[in-house]
Design an enzyme around this catalytic site. Sequence first.
Site, PDB file in Angstrom:
ATOM      1  N   ASN A   8      12.247  28.767 -45.670  1.00 36.72           N
ATOM      2  CA  ASN A   8      12.881  28.760 -46.986  1.00 36.72           C
ATOM      3  C   ASN A   8      13.857  27.595 -47.017  1.00 36.72           C
ATOM      4  O   ASN A   8      14.937  27.664 -46.425  1.00 36.72           O
ATOM      5  CB  ASN A   8      13.612  30.091 -47.229  1.00 36.72           C
ATOM      6  CG  ASN A   8      14.411  30.076 -48.522  1.00 36.72           C
ATOM      7  OD1 ASN A   8      14.220  29.219 -49.379  1.00 36.72           O
ATOM      8  ND2 ASN A   8      15.309  31.039 -48.669  1.00 36.72           N
ATOM      9  N   TRP A   9      13.453  26.516 -47.691  1.00 37.09           N
ATOM     10  CA  TRP A   9      14.287  25.314 -47.723  1.00 37.09           C
ATOM     11  C   TRP A   9      15.532  25.479 -48.583  1.00 37.09           C
ATOM     12  O   TRP A   9      16.420  24.630 -48.558  1.00 37.09           O
ATOM     13  CB  TRP A   9      13.465  24.125 -48.243  1.00 37.09           C
ATOM     14  CG  TRP A   9      12.385  23.661 -47.313  1.00 37.09           C
ATOM     15  CD1 TRP A   9      12.011  24.225 -46.124  1.00 37.09           C
ATOM     16  CD2 TRP A   9      11.527  22.522 -47.494  1.00 37.09           C
ATOM     17  NE1 TRP A   9      10.979  23.519 -45.560  1.00 37.09           N
ATOM     18  CE2 TRP A   9      10.659  22.460 -46.382  1.00 37.09           C
ATOM     19  CE3 TRP A   9      11.403  21.551 -48.491  1.00 37.09           C
ATOM     20  CZ2 TRP A   9       9.683  21.469 -46.241  1.00 37.09           C
ATOM     21  CZ3 TRP A   9      10.435  20.568 -48.364  1.00 37.09           C
ATOM     22  CH2 TRP A   9       9.592  20.525 -47.245  1.00 37.09           C
ATOM     23  N   LYS A  10      15.582  26.547 -49.390  1.00 37.00           N
ATOM     24  CA  LYS A  10      16.697  26.764 -50.326  1.00 37.00           C
ATOM     25  C   LYS A  10      16.871  25.507 -51.201  1.00 37.00           C
ATOM     26  O   LYS A  10      15.911  24.814 -51.482  1.00 37.00           O
ATOM     27  CB  LYS A  10      17.957  27.170 -49.576  1.00 37.00           C
ATOM     28  CG  LYS A  10      17.722  28.402 -48.692  1.00 37.00           C
ATOM     29  CD  LYS A  10      18.991  29.041 -48.210  1.00 37.00           C
ATOM     30  CE  LYS A  10      18.652  30.268 -47.376  1.00 37.00           C
ATOM     31  NZ  LYS A  10      19.866  31.016 -46.983  1.00 37.00           N
ATOM     32  N   HIS A  98      15.527  37.323 -53.267  1.00 34.94           N
ATOM     33  CA  HIS A  98      16.372  36.837 -52.175  1.00 34.94           C
ATOM     34  C   HIS A  98      17.818  37.231 -52.459  1.00 34.94           C
ATOM     35  O   HIS A  98      18.247  37.290 -53.611  1.00 34.94           O
ATOM     36  CB  HIS A  98      16.253  35.317 -52.040  1.00 34.94           C
ATOM     37  CG  HIS A  98      16.876  34.768 -50.797  1.00 34.94           C
ATOM     38  ND1 HIS A  98      18.236  34.554 -50.689  1.00 34.94           N
ATOM     39  CD2 HIS A  98      16.338  34.405 -49.610  1.00 34.94           C
ATOM     40  CE1 HIS A  98      18.507  34.084 -49.481  1.00 34.94           C
ATOM     41  NE2 HIS A  98      17.370  33.984 -48.795  1.00 34.94           N
ATOM     42  N   GLU A 100      20.503  35.743 -52.343  1.00 34.52           N
ATOM     43  CA  GLU A 100      21.263  34.777 -53.136  1.00 34.52           C
ATOM     44  C   GLU A 100      20.942  34.921 -54.615  1.00 34.52           C
ATOM     45  O   GLU A 100      21.818  34.726 -55.473  1.00 34.52           O
ATOM     46  CB  GLU A 100      20.979  33.357 -52.636  1.00 34.52           C
ATOM     47  CG  GLU A 100      21.566  33.116 -51.252  1.00 34.52           C
ATOM     48  CD  GLU A 100      20.876  32.026 -50.453  1.00 34.52           C
ATOM     49  OE1 GLU A 100      21.236  31.841 -49.275  1.00 34.52           O
ATOM     50  OE2 GLU A 100      19.964  31.357 -50.996  1.00 34.52           O
ATOM     51  N   GLU A 169      16.332  40.970 -44.783  1.00 35.94           N
ATOM     52  CA  GLU A 169      17.342  39.939 -44.547  1.00 35.94           C
ATOM     53  C   GLU A 169      18.725  40.564 -44.715  1.00 35.94           C
ATOM     54  O   GLU A 169      19.239  40.648 -45.822  1.00 35.94           O
ATOM     55  CB  GLU A 169      17.146  38.759 -45.500  1.00 35.94           C
ATOM     56  CG  GLU A 169      16.803  39.130 -46.950  1.00 35.94           C
ATOM     57  CD  GLU A 169      17.221  38.059 -47.932  1.00 35.94           C
ATOM     58  OE1 GLU A 169      17.215  36.891 -47.561  1.00 35.94           O
ATOM     59  OE2 GLU A 169      17.588  38.422 -49.062  1.00 35.94           O
ATOM     60  N   GLY A 175      22.808  32.641 -42.903  1.00 36.02           N
ATOM     61  CA  GLY A 175      23.596  31.420 -42.893  1.00 36.02           C
ATOM     62  C   GLY A 175      24.936  31.548 -42.198  1.00 36.02           C
ATOM     63  O   GLY A 175      25.759  30.639 -42.259  1.00 36.02           O
ATOM     64  N   SER A 213      19.081  34.685 -40.050  1.00 34.60           N
ATOM     65  CA  SER A 213      19.462  33.693 -39.036  1.00 34.60           C
ATOM     66  C   SER A 213      18.555  33.725 -37.804  1.00 34.60           C
ATOM     67  O   SER A 213      19.023  33.627 -36.668  1.00 34.60           O
ATOM     68  CB  SER A 213      20.930  33.869 -38.608  1.00 34.60           C
ATOM     69  OG  SER A 213      21.785  33.535 -39.681  1.00 34.60           O
ATOM     70  N   GLY A 234      15.650  30.158 -42.697  1.00 33.45           N
ATOM     71  CA  GLY A 234      16.463  29.336 -43.577  1.00 33.45           C
ATOM     72  C   GLY A 234      16.765  27.982 -42.971  1.00 33.45           C
ATOM     73  O   GLY A 234      15.922  27.099 -42.915  1.00 33.45           O
ATOM     74  N   GLY A 235      17.988  27.808 -42.486  1.00 38.21           N
ATOM     75  CA  GLY A 235      18.436  26.501 -41.991  1.00 38.21           C
ATOM     76  C   GLY A 235      17.549  25.893 -40.934  1.00 38.21           C
ATOM     77  O   GLY A 235      17.321  24.673 -40.923  1.00 38.21           O
TER      78      GLY A 235
END
Length: 252
Positions: A8-10, A98, A100, A169, A175, A213, A234-235
């Site tokens: 997930n590049w966000k 998600h 967010e 999640e 994050g 994470s 994610g990251g």
Amino acid sequence: MKKLIAGNWKMNGSLAANEALLREIAAGLSGQPACAIAVCVPAPYLAQVHALIMATPALSAIDLGAQDVSSQASGAFTAEVSASMLKEFACRYVIVGHSERRQFHGESDALVAEKAKAALAAGVTPIVCVGETLAEREAGQTEQVVKRQLAAVIHTNGHCISEIVVAYEPVWAIGTGKTATPEEAQAVHAVLRTQLKAATDHADRVKILYGGSMNAANAASLLGQTDIDGGLIGGASLKAPDFLKIIAAVPV
């Protein structure tokens, strides 16, 4: 069941950065991966990433995904993107619900369920996110929260529920560098699996990903759990070496 590692590049990327990342991933993928792979990219880059995947044989194992979808099929919904539009860009997956989106855009369980329904109707697989906040975990409400979130999707989608992907999640682990222990994650995944089994005879075909994470250091221990069928990354998905290490950590 083949595990799924989905990046997930966000809200990250650029034309140059995306190409560089995918070329580095392509260079590091050897043979046929032991898992399914997807990258969920910002909507403006769907065309670019689709073209790069199609033009690069080493990326043929990677499916394209989007990060959100409208619950509506078409119409006066400015800035929304429909599932049929995603399908035209060969999107195999789309993330819905998600944390967010729930936190910053006020998305309700009912809306998330409708988005999943819209995706399924267009032949796109929704990756339905569920998870509790730190306050909810500390109050002992983890199971109640995730079951409520998934119940809405089950109620709206009925027998089609076996066609979705679920991503657990824990919001407190996204994050932050914190992560649920493999045992904590497995416990929640087992709850979700039991809930799915009560809803469909085909629950075993539903992948349940972990999305808090997961990184190169903890991927192997998480992916070794009975009910963890992959990761929503994610990251670490923005760093080719880390993403490749997570893919390599999938048990054969």
